[in-house]
Design an enzyme around this catalytic site. Structure first.
Site, mmCIF file in Angstrom:
data_model
loop_
_atom_site.group_PDB
_atom_site.id
_atom_site.type_symbol
_atom_site.label_atom_id
_atom_site.label_comp_id
_atom_site.label_asym_id
_atom_site.label_seq_id
_atom_site.Cartn_x
_atom_site.Cartn_y
_atom_site.Cartn_z
ATOM 1 N N ALA A 32 0.877 -1.181 0.000
ATOM 2 C CA ALA A 32 0.000 0.000 0.000
ATOM 3 C C ALA A 32 0.920 1.238 0.000
ATOM 4 O O ALA A 32 0.831 2.122 0.858
ATOM 5 C CB ALA A 32 -0.969 0.018 1.176
ATOM 6 N N LEU A 33 1.790 1.249 -1.007
ATOM 7 C CA LEU A 33 2.900 2.214 -1.029
ATOM 8 C C LEU A 33 2.428 3.657 -1.240
ATOM 9 O O LEU A 33 1.450 3.911 -1.952
ATOM 10 C CB LEU A 33 3.886 1.830 -2.138
ATOM 11 C CG LEU A 33 4.505 0.437 -1.998
ATOM 12 C CD1 LEU A 33 5.502 0.190 -3.133
ATOM 13 C CD2 LEU A 33 5.186 0.245 -0.640
ATOM 14 N N HIS A 37 7.072 5.699 1.594
ATOM 15 C CA HIS A 37 7.878 4.565 1.141
ATOM 16 C C HIS A 37 8.825 5.000 0.014
ATOM 17 O O HIS A 37 9.990 4.613 -0.031
ATOM 18 C CB HIS A 37 6.979 3.445 0.605
ATOM 19 C CG HIS A 37 6.035 2.868 1.618
ATOM 20 N ND1 HIS A 37 4.671 3.028 1.537
ATOM 21 C CD2 HIS A 37 6.254 2.115 2.724
ATOM 22 C CE1 HIS A 37 4.095 2.399 2.542
ATOM 23 N NE2 HIS A 37 5.021 1.839 3.288
ATOM 24 N N GLN A 150 11.420 7.491 9.945
ATOM 25 C CA GLN A 150 11.302 8.035 11.299
ATOM 26 C C GLN A 150 9.860 7.972 11.806
ATOM 27 O O GLN A 150 9.606 7.970 13.005
ATOM 28 C CB GLN A 150 11.786 9.489 11.299
ATOM 29 C CG GLN A 150 11.861 10.090 12.697
ATOM 30 C CD GLN A 150 11.717 11.591 12.690
ATOM 31 O OE1 GLN A 150 12.392 12.269 11.912
ATOM 32 N NE2 GLN A 150 10.844 12.133 13.530
ATOM 33 N N LYS A 151 8.924 7.923 10.868
ATOM 34 C CA LYS A 151 7.505 7.803 11.230
ATOM 35 C C LYS A 151 7.294 6.704 12.278
ATOM 36 O O LYS A 151 6.492 6.845 13.193
ATOM 37 C CB LYS A 151 6.717 7.518 9.955
ATOM 38 C CG LYS A 151 5.451 6.736 10.096
ATOM 39 C CD LYS A 151 4.277 7.654 10.191
ATOM 40 C CE LYS A 151 2.938 6.978 10.361
ATOM 41 N NZ LYS A 151 2.875 5.560 10.364
ATOM 42 N N SER A 187 0.587 7.324 5.660
ATOM 43 C CA SER A 187 0.563 5.972 6.214
ATOM 44 C C SER A 187 -0.389 5.126 5.388
ATOM 45 O O SER A 187 -1.423 5.616 4.919
ATOM 46 C CB SER A 187 0.069 6.030 7.664
ATOM 47 O OG SER A 187 -0.314 4.750 8.104
ATOM 48 N N ARG A 189 -2.313 2.981 6.465
ATOM 49 C CA ARG A 189 -3.597 2.878 7.187
ATOM 50 C C ARG A 189 -4.506 4.081 6.923
ATOM 51 O O ARG A 189 -5.705 3.987 7.168
ATOM 52 C CB ARG A 189 -3.353 2.728 8.692
ATOM 53 C CG ARG A 189 -2.874 1.344 9.086
ATOM 54 C CD ARG A 189 -2.850 1.179 10.595
ATOM 55 N NE ARG A 189 -2.484 -0.175 10.983
ATOM 56 C CZ ARG A 189 -1.226 -0.617 11.109
ATOM 57 N NH1 ARG A 189 -0.229 0.196 10.849
ATOM 58 N NH2 ARG A 189 -0.992 -1.860 11.481
HETATM 59 P P1 AMP Z 1 5.226 -0.066 6.367
HETATM 60 O O1 AMP Z 1 4.898 -0.467 4.969
HETATM 61 O O2 AMP Z 1 4.173 0.784 7.016
HETATM 62 O O3 AMP Z 1 5.676 -1.227 7.223
HETATM 63 O O4 AMP Z 1 6.481 0.903 6.264
HETATM 64 C C1 AMP Z 1 7.649 0.522 5.588
HETATM 65 C C2 AMP Z 1 8.700 1.564 5.845
HETATM 66 O O5 AMP Z 1 8.255 2.828 5.365
HETATM 67 C C3 AMP Z 1 9.022 1.731 7.340
HETATM 68 O O6 AMP Z 1 10.415 1.919 7.513
HETATM 69 C C4 AMP Z 1 8.255 2.987 7.678
HETATM 70 O O7 AMP Z 1 8.781 3.703 8.781
HETATM 71 C C5 AMP Z 1 8.392 3.792 6.394
HETATM 72 N N1 AMP Z 1 7.349 4.808 6.328
HETATM 73 C C6 AMP Z 1 6.025 4.625 6.485
HETATM 74 N N2 AMP Z 1 5.363 5.812 6.416
HETATM 75 C C7 AMP Z 1 6.318 6.762 6.218
HETATM 76 C C8 AMP Z 1 6.285 8.186 6.072
HETATM 77 N N3 AMP Z 1 5.152 8.866 6.121
HETATM 78 N N4 AMP Z 1 7.447 8.830 5.886
HETATM 79 C C9 AMP Z 1 8.633 8.144 5.836
HETATM 80 N N5 AMP Z 1 8.728 6.799 5.968
HETATM 81 C C10 AMP Z 1 7.586 6.126 6.157
#
Ligand code: AMP
Length: 282
Positions: A32-33, A37, A150-151, A187, A189
């Site tokens: 769900a990029l 990401h 950092q999120k 995000s 979500r």
């Molecule tokens: P996820 O797919 O939510 O597990 O996230 C994968 C990576 O993307 C993790 O290292 C997250 O911290 C990063 N990430 C998610 N949302 C953001 C954002 N808004 N800004 C920067 N990095 C993000």
């Protein structure tokens, strides 16, 4: 972009690249990029010769079955986005190859204090599940550089600890949080919120920004109380709002001038759990 589904095939390909002197960057995701990401992908492409991005919705890190079932899945859009952004390799493993049996899910990582606070406290077992998958992925990809956002501030600390536990030489690069114009942290979500709800959800970031502006060494507790009342009036259900040192995430209620600190929040909004944080150089 090369697409790999089997760990052994990916390992063999990356090993050949490593032998020819290429540096490997790795961006693990659950799909769900979005722009957040992609910022990690861009950073990796700047730093490394070859960037591997993985998409795997890891069942082991969901402490809530409904959250897992409802986790957004947009695979065909994700593949297009990765192609458009020149990702070199997409790793899309099958669950049955990552977790072939019960034994492959049983491992304990000694995360100590880090697992007892904030996300660790409210999502029991979550970080064990994160370490379980990240360790497996790191052993497959063996990247020189690992890019995280950092999120998920506490997750970055946990993975830093995991790299120590693994005696890994992989260098961790933490990239800044990418936000909507409203301030809402991007995000996956967020897709579970309507457009109107997404606009209102920006109040979460607003609350952190207000605290950041008004914070003095000894007034955090009163700012926290006020912010929680205001957020609850706007239909947020706040799980935590805490101040911590940014190097080891020790929870504090007061700070010394010059200390590096971070404010972290988690709250439900219309049934969706949102997290955010702001770093403060006091
Ligand atoms: P996820 O797919 O939510 O597990 O996230 C994968 C990576 O993307 C993790 O290292 C997250 O911290 C990063 N990430 C998610 N949302 C953001 C954002 N808004 N800004 C920067 N990095 C993000």
């Amino acid at each position: 972009m090369h697409l790999y589904k089997h760990p052994e095939d990916l390992k063999t390909y990356i090993e050949s690249k490593r032998l020819s002197g290429k540096t490997i960057g790795f961006v693990p995701t659950m799909g769900a990029l979005h722009e957040g990401h992609l910022s990690l992908l861009k950073e990796s492409k700047k730093t490394c010769d070859i960037t591997v991005c993985s998409i795997f919705v890891n069942p082991a890190q969901f402490n809530n079955r409904e959250d897992f079932v409802k986790y957004p899945k947009t695979l065909s859009d994700d593949i297009l986005l990765l192609e458009e952004n020149d990702c070199d390799i997409l790793f899309l493993p099958y669950e049955a190859e990552i977790y072939p049996d019960e034994l492959s899910r049983i491992k304990h990582f000694d995360l100590g204090y880090l697992e007892t606070i904030l996300e660790g406290k409210f999502r029991p077992g979550h970080f064990q599940g994160v370490c379980l998958i990240v360790e497996k992925l790191l052993k497959i990809v063996r990247p020189g550089f690992l890019f995280l956002g950092q999120k998920d501030f506490q997750q970055c600390m946990v993975i830093r600890k995991l790299l120590e536990i693994m005696h890994s030489e992989t260098k961790l690069i933490i990239c800044p949080t990418v936000r909507e114009k409203s301030g809402l942290a991007k995000s996956s979500r967020n897709l579970r919120l309507t457009n109107t709800e997404q606009v209102l959800a920006a109040e979460l970031h607003e609350a952190l920004a207000t605290i950041q502006n008004q914070l003095r060494p000894d007034n955090f507790l009163s700012l926290k109380k006020k912010a929680i009342v205001e957020l609850e009036n706007l239909n947020f259900n706040v799980e935590y709002l805490e101040l911590a040192t940014s190097d080891n995430l020790e929870l504090i209620s007061a700070y010394r001038s010059g200390q590096q600190i971070v404010i972290l929040i988690a709250a439900y909004f219309h049934g969706v759990r949102l997290i955010d944080n702001l770093l403060i150089n006091s």
